[in-house]
Design an enzyme around this catalytic site. Structure first.
Site, PDB file in Angstrom:
ATOM      1  N   CYS A   1      32.878 -21.071   8.409  1.00 42.66           N
ATOM      2  CA  CYS A   1      32.584 -21.034  10.155  1.00 42.66           C
ATOM      3  C   CYS A   1      30.742 -21.081  10.044  1.00 42.66           C
ATOM      4  O   CYS A   1      30.169 -21.351  10.678  1.00 42.66           O
ATOM      5  CB  CYS A   1      33.215 -19.957  10.496  1.00 42.66           C
ATOM      6  SG  CYS A   1      32.103 -18.511  10.006  1.00 42.66           S
TER       7      CYS A   1
ATOM      8  N   CYS B   1      36.619 -17.583  13.030  1.00 43.44           N
ATOM      9  CA  CYS B   1      36.496 -18.169  11.848  1.00 43.44           C
ATOM     10  C   CYS B   1      38.077 -18.614  11.432  1.00 43.44           C
ATOM     11  O   CYS B   1      38.922 -17.816  11.675  1.00 43.44           O
ATOM     12  CB  CYS B   1      36.067 -17.339  10.874  1.00 43.44           C
ATOM     13  SG  CYS B   1      35.724 -18.000   9.018  1.00 43.44           S
TER      14      CYS B   1
ATOM     15  N   CYS C   1      31.095 -13.699   9.375  1.00 46.00           N
ATOM     16  CA  CYS C   1      31.869 -14.522   9.705  1.00 46.00           C
ATOM     17  C   CYS C   1      31.700 -14.364  11.364  1.00 46.00           C
ATOM     18  O   CYS C   1      31.511 -13.631  12.163  1.00 46.00           O
ATOM     19  CB  CYS C   1      33.265 -15.031  10.162  1.00 46.00           C
ATOM     20  SG  CYS C   1      33.885 -15.103   7.960  1.00 46.00           S
TER      21      CYS C   1
ATOM     22  N   CYS D   1      29.049 -17.148   5.891  1.00 45.23           N
ATOM     23  CA  CYS D   1      30.715 -17.793   5.206  1.00 45.23           C
ATOM     24  C   CYS D   1      30.652 -19.103   5.579  1.00 45.23           C
ATOM     25  O   CYS D   1      29.666 -19.608   6.034  1.00 45.23           O
ATOM     26  CB  CYS D   1      31.384 -17.605   6.459  1.00 45.23           C
ATOM     27  SG  CYS D   1      33.087 -18.451   6.371  1.00 45.23           S
TER      28      CYS D   1
END
Length: 201
Positions: A72, A42, A38, A69
């Protein structure tokens, strides 16, 4: 520490916990328990500090087999649905004995419960909870055949600690109680696997 890793300083850890967008161009963080990486900004729940690794670039995280992810988008691209669902099924396959819910899976995979449920069913043709149940029952079958632990212990080992519920669920899906299944399989093995109706369950 691997050469691609950055050190986890207090400043970087605070950036993760506080979703500090100003650090997005400085590093990315990956979570070892979920296989996802991430941006610091995030909004997903912060992982445990000991479970994270830091990378300078998305390519480094990808090279270590982490997936971006879905929330994000650290690579700037959306994670394909089939890869997202593969990540969820891998997590279930490794953690089926834990207390798993749709919300836990959604949080782990950085998506909403509604979107996860809908996407999972479209790709797998069953719901996340049905997949968890199926995985637990398959593991229970293996334990019933390969071990002599009690039926209740088998249930506990696969995440179904309520013995009456485990027995009812098992019979609903196989046509046999766990004990009957164990006895039939045992007879089938003794008869060279030729016992009628038991060789493919």
């Amino acid at each position: 520490m691997r050469t691609s890793d950055l050190s986890i300083t207090d400043d970087k850890w605070r950036a993760i916990v506080e979703n500090d967008q100003s650090y997005d161009s400085v590093f990315l963080y990956a979570v070892k328990t979920t296989g996802i990486f991430c941006r610091p900004s995030c909004k997903s729940r912060p992982p445990k500090r000991e479970n994270i690794r830091l990378f300078k670039t998305a390519d480094q995280a990808l090279a270590e087999q982490f997936r971006p992810c879905k929330r994000c988008k650290p690579t700037g691209q959306r994670l394909p649905d089939h890869e997202w669902i593969a990540l969820v099924t891998e997590y279930v396959n490794s953690n089926y004995m834990e207390d798993l819910t749709l919300h836990i899976l959604a949080e782990m995979s950085h998506g909403s419960p509604y979107h996860l449920h809908r996407t999972f069913k479209r790709i797998m043709h069953l719901t996340p909870m049905e997949y968890i149940q199926q995985t637990r029952l398959e593991q229970a079958k293996k334990l019933l055949i390969c071990s002599d632990i009690s039926v209740a212990e088998v249930g506990e080992n696969v995440g179904l600690s309520n013995a009456p519920y485990f027995i009812t669920l098992f019979k609903k899906n196989t046509g046999y109680t766990p004990l009957q299944y164990r006895q039939l399989k045992s007879k089938a093995v003794q008869n060279g696997g030729t016992q009628h109706g038991t060789s493919n369950e």
